[in-house]
Design a protein around this motif. Structure first.
Motif, PDB file in Angstrom:
ATOM      1  N   HIS A 112     -39.044 147.664  11.135  1.00 60.61           N
ATOM      2  CA  HIS A 112     -40.064 146.638  11.400  1.00 60.61           C
ATOM      3  C   HIS A 112     -40.815 146.265  10.122  1.00 60.61           C
ATOM      4  CE1 HIS A 112     -44.113 145.318  12.807  1.00 60.61           C
ATOM      5  NE2 HIS A 112     -43.360 144.539  13.542  1.00 60.61           N
ATOM      6  N   ALA A 113     -41.231 147.258   9.352  1.00 58.38           N
ATOM      7  CA  ALA A 113     -41.984 146.989   8.120  1.00 58.38           C
ATOM      8  C   ALA A 113     -41.132 146.228   7.107  1.00 58.38           C
ATOM      9  CB  ALA A 113     -42.492 148.293   7.514  1.00 58.38           C
ATOM     10  N   ALA A 114     -39.852 146.551   7.015  1.00 59.07           N
ATOM     11  CA  ALA A 114     -38.970 145.838   6.084  1.00 59.07           C
ATOM     12  C   ALA A 114     -38.818 144.376   6.492  1.00 59.07           C
ATOM     13  CB  ALA A 114     -37.598 146.513   6.026  1.00 59.07           C
ATOM     14  N   LEU A 115     -38.656 144.129   7.772  1.00 62.83           N
ATOM     15  CA  LEU A 115     -38.533 142.743   8.257  1.00 62.83           C
ATOM     16  C   LEU A 115     -39.826 141.961   8.025  1.00 62.83           C
ATOM     17  CD1 LEU A 115     -36.589 143.448  11.551  1.00 62.83           C
ATOM     18  CD2 LEU A 115     -35.739 142.121   9.607  1.00 62.83           C
ATOM     19  N   LYS A 116     -40.969 142.615   8.268  1.00 59.41           N
ATOM     20  CA  LYS A 116     -42.259 141.945   8.036  1.00 59.41           C
ATOM     21  C   LYS A 116     -42.447 141.635   6.553  1.00 59.41           C
ATOM     22  CE  LYS A 116     -44.938 141.261  10.900  1.00 59.41           C
ATOM     23  NZ  LYS A 116     -45.089 140.051  11.715  1.00 59.41           N
ATOM     24  N   GLU A 120     -42.977 137.885   5.013  1.00 61.39           N
ATOM     25  CA  GLU A 120     -44.127 137.549   4.164  1.00 61.39           C
ATOM     26  C   GLU A 120     -43.683 137.010   2.807  1.00 61.39           C
ATOM     27  OE1 GLU A 120     -46.370 141.188   4.056  1.00 61.39           O
ATOM     28  OE2 GLU A 120     -46.846 141.062   6.195  1.00 61.39           O
ATOM     29  N   ARG A 121     -42.610 137.581   2.245  1.00 61.76           N
ATOM     30  CA  ARG A 121     -42.109 137.086   0.953  1.00 61.76           C
ATOM     31  C   ARG A 121     -41.630 135.653   1.077  1.00 61.76           C
ATOM     32  NH1 ARG A 121     -44.527 137.880  -2.544  1.00 61.76           N
ATOM     33  NH2 ARG A 121     -43.019 136.756  -3.779  1.00 61.76           N
ATOM     34  N   LEU A 122     -40.869 135.350   2.118  1.00 61.29           N
ATOM     35  CA  LEU A 122     -40.398 133.969   2.304  1.00 61.29           C
ATOM     36  C   LEU A 122     -41.571 133.034   2.558  1.00 61.29           C
ATOM     37  CD1 LEU A 122     -37.140 134.206   4.448  1.00 61.29           C
ATOM     38  CD2 LEU A 122     -37.369 133.433   2.092  1.00 61.29           C
ATOM     39  N   ASP A 123     -42.554 133.519   3.303  1.00 63.30           N
ATOM     40  CA  ASP A 123     -43.717 132.700   3.624  1.00 63.30           C
ATOM     41  C   ASP A 123     -44.534 132.374   2.378  1.00 63.30           C
ATOM     42  OD1 ASP A 123     -45.230 131.362   5.604  1.00 63.30           O
ATOM     43  OD2 ASP A 123     -46.716 132.981   5.575  1.00 63.30           O
ATOM     44  N   LYS A 124     -44.657 133.329   1.444  1.00 57.66           N
ATOM     45  CA  LYS A 124     -45.451 133.130   0.236  1.00 57.66           C
ATOM     46  C   LYS A 124     -44.672 132.458  -0.897  1.00 57.66           C
ATOM     47  CE  LYS A 124     -48.159 137.370   0.861  1.00 57.66           C
ATOM     48  NZ  LYS A 124     -48.391 138.705   0.282  1.00 57.66           N
ATOM     49  N   SER A 125     -43.359 132.514  -0.830  1.00 57.17           N
ATOM     50  CA  SER A 125     -42.544 132.075  -1.961  1.00 57.17           C
ATOM     51  C   SER A 125     -42.560 130.562  -2.135  1.00 57.17           C
ATOM     52  CB  SER A 125     -41.100 132.538  -1.778  1.00 57.17           C
ATOM     53  OG  SER A 125     -40.303 132.051  -2.830  1.00 57.17           O
ATOM     54  N   PRO A 126     -42.817 130.091  -3.368  1.00 55.63           N
ATOM     55  CA  PRO A 126     -42.738 128.653  -3.614  1.00 55.63           C
ATOM     56  C   PRO A 126     -41.278 128.181  -3.683  1.00 55.63           C
ATOM     57  CG  PRO A 126     -43.269 129.816  -5.634  1.00 55.63           C
ATOM     58  CD  PRO A 126     -43.242 130.832  -4.533  1.00 55.63           C
ATOM     59  N   GLU A 127     -40.370 129.151  -3.808  1.00 54.07           N
ATOM     60  CA  GLU A 127     -38.952 128.827  -3.940  1.00 54.07           C
ATOM     61  C   GLU A 127     -38.116 129.740  -3.037  1.00 54.07           C
ATOM     62  OE1 GLU A 127     -35.790 128.693  -7.560  1.00 54.07           O
ATOM     63  OE2 GLU A 127     -37.887 128.388  -8.055  1.00 54.07           O
ATOM     64  N   PRO A 128     -38.074 129.459  -1.725  1.00 47.48           N
ATOM     65  CA  PRO A 128     -37.328 130.322  -0.807  1.00 47.48           C
ATOM     66  C   PRO A 128     -35.833 130.402  -1.125  1.00 47.48           C
ATOM     67  CG  PRO A 128     -38.706 128.787   0.400  1.00 47.48           C
ATOM     68  CD  PRO A 128     -38.773 128.398  -1.040  1.00 47.48           C
ATOM     69  N   ALA A 129     -35.292 129.402  -1.786  1.00 42.34           N
ATOM     70  CA  ALA A 129     -33.868 129.419  -2.124  1.00 42.34           C
ATOM     71  C   ALA A 129     -33.526 130.584  -3.062  1.00 42.34           C
ATOM     72  CB  ALA A 129     -33.458 128.098  -2.749  1.00 42.34           C
ATOM     73  N   ALA A 130     -34.529 131.144  -3.752  1.00 42.05           N
ATOM     74  CA  ALA A 130     -34.295 132.295  -4.632  1.00 42.05           C
ATOM     75  C   ALA A 130     -33.877 133.533  -3.834  1.00 42.05           C
ATOM     76  CB  ALA A 130     -35.545 132.596  -5.454  1.00 42.05           C
ATOM     77  N   TYR A 131     -34.145 133.511  -2.538  1.00 48.64           N
ATOM     78  CA  TYR A 131     -33.793 134.633  -1.670  1.00 48.64           C
ATOM     79  C   TYR A 131     -32.432 134.371  -1.016  1.00 48.64           C
ATOM     80  CZ  TYR A 131     -38.510 136.271  -2.359  1.00 48.64           C
ATOM     81  OH  TYR A 131     -39.662 136.735  -2.930  1.00 48.64           O
ATOM     82  N   GLY A 132     -31.443 134.051  -1.833  1.00 47.00           N
ATOM     83  CA  GLY A 132     -30.122 133.668  -1.347  1.00 47.00           C
ATOM     84  C   GLY A 132     -29.465 134.702  -0.458  1.00 47.00           C
ATOM     85  N   ARG A 133     -29.468 135.965  -0.870  1.00 47.42           N
ATOM     86  CA  ARG A 133     -28.815 137.001  -0.064  1.00 47.42           C
ATOM     87  C   ARG A 133     -29.556 137.242   1.242  1.00 47.42           C
ATOM     88  NH1 ARG A 133     -27.550 142.199  -3.396  1.00 47.42           N
ATOM     89  NH2 ARG A 133     -26.406 142.718  -1.505  1.00 47.42           N
ATOM     90  N   LEU A 134     -30.880 137.137   1.219  1.00 46.34           N
ATOM     91  CA  LEU A 134     -31.655 137.303   2.442  1.00 46.34           C
ATOM     92  C   LEU A 134     -31.354 136.157   3.407  1.00 46.34           C
ATOM     93  CD1 LEU A 134     -33.837 138.681   4.138  1.00 46.34           C
ATOM     94  CD2 LEU A 134     -35.530 137.360   2.875  1.00 46.34           C
ATOM     95  N   CYS A 135     -31.286 134.953   2.868  1.00 48.41           N
ATOM     96  CA  CYS A 135     -31.022 133.788   3.713  1.00 48.41           C
ATOM     97  C   CYS A 135     -29.604 133.810   4.286  1.00 48.41           C
ATOM     98  CB  CYS A 135     -31.252 132.497   2.930  1.00 48.41           C
ATOM     99  SG  CYS A 135     -32.988 132.200   2.532  1.00 48.41           S
ATOM    100  N   ALA A 155     -39.594 140.853  15.165  1.00 49.13           N
ATOM    101  CA  ALA A 155     -39.683 140.627  13.715  1.00 49.13           C
ATOM    102  C   ALA A 155     -38.402 139.980  13.190  1.00 49.13           C
ATOM    103  CB  ALA A 155     -39.955 141.941  12.992  1.00 49.13           C
ATOM    104  N   ALA A 156     -37.246 140.370  13.726  1.00 44.27           N
ATOM    105  CA  ALA A 156     -35.978 139.770  13.298  1.00 44.27           C
ATOM    106  C   ALA A 156     -35.917 138.295  13.694  1.00 44.27           C
ATOM    107  CB  ALA A 156     -34.801 140.534  13.894  1.00 44.27           C
ATOM    108  N   LEU A 157     -36.387 137.974  14.880  1.00 41.28           N
ATOM    109  CA  LEU A 157     -36.417 136.565  15.304  1.00 41.28           C
ATOM    110  C   LEU A 157     -37.410 135.759  14.468  1.00 41.28           C
ATOM    111  CD1 LEU A 157     -36.177 137.004  19.179  1.00 41.28           C
ATOM    112  CD2 LEU A 157     -34.446 136.003  17.674  1.00 41.28           C
ATOM    113  N   ASP A 158     -38.552 136.364  14.138  1.00 42.49           N
ATOM    114  CA  ASP A 158     -39.522 135.689  13.267  1.00 42.49           C
ATOM    115  C   ASP A 158     -38.917 135.393  11.898  1.00 42.49           C
ATOM    116  OD1 ASP A 158     -41.426 135.802  15.269  1.00 42.49           O
ATOM    117  OD2 ASP A 158     -42.481 137.541  14.421  1.00 42.49           O
TER     118      ASP A 158
END
Length: 195
Positions: A112-116, A120-135, A155-158
């Protein structure tokens, strides 16, 4: 002494210091682990990209700390990882393997903490595309939306909704098609602008 130093030389060898910080982070006494978090953040701010060769010693330990139940430890862990990202010590994709390992933990609060954290990282990131492997982690999310613990499923659905909202939903592969109707509705509704 390390906390009092404002700037460290990027050309130095910090292997022993970083290993000592890792030991501090693993210490069960809160004041000592707290000093470890402060030292790691100070080194990230001082060395910036120069800490990159040593980050591999700290990142697995930091993600392992997400299993703690104390809110201070969770917050300090997230702050330290965020500092390492902000100062260029690590890239989002370099963190992905440790993120996946946390999501495969036997402890539901760790998953749960890892998903949260990822949300939060995607929510704060000005460049979500940098999280390619996560996406592109459709397989990981497919397993987690069917987790036996409700908070992990939620949390996974969020996180899936955040990935879709960032415009990276096409990278999830067949994940969206594999959701049941209720899950699919939730993800698409939360991904709408203004939700």
């Amino acid at each position: 002494p390390l906390l009092a130093s404002r700037r460290l030389s990027a050309s130095g060898d910090y292997t022993d210091i970083v290993k000592a910080i890792r030991d501090f982070l693993n210490d069960p006494q809160l004041p000592i682990s707290s000093a470890g978090f402060r030292c790691a953040q100070a080194m990230a701010g001082s060395l910036r990209v120069g800490l990159a060769p040593y980050a591999r010693f700290l990142v697995p330990t930091l993600f392992d700390k997400l299993k703690e139940k104390k809110p201070f430890v969770i917050d300090a862990t997230k702050t330290t990882i965020d500092a390492m990202l902000r100062y260029g010590c690590v890239t989002p994709d370099q963190l992905h393997d440790d993120f996946e390992a946390s999501c495969a933990s036997k402890l539901p609060n760790h998953r749960h903490a890892a998903l949260k954290w990822a949300f939060e990282r995607l929510d704060k990131s000005p460049e979500p595309a940098a999280y390619g492997r996560l996406c592109a982690a459709g397989g990981l999310l497919a397993r987690l939306v069917n987790d036996d613990k409700l908070e992990v499923r939620e949390a996974a659905l969020d996180l899936a909704a955040k990935i879709v909202a960032c415009g990276c939903g096409d990278r999830l592969g067949g994940f969206l098609a594999g959701l049941d109707d209720k899950q699919y509705q939730r993800v698409t509704n939360e991904a709408r602008p203004g939700s």
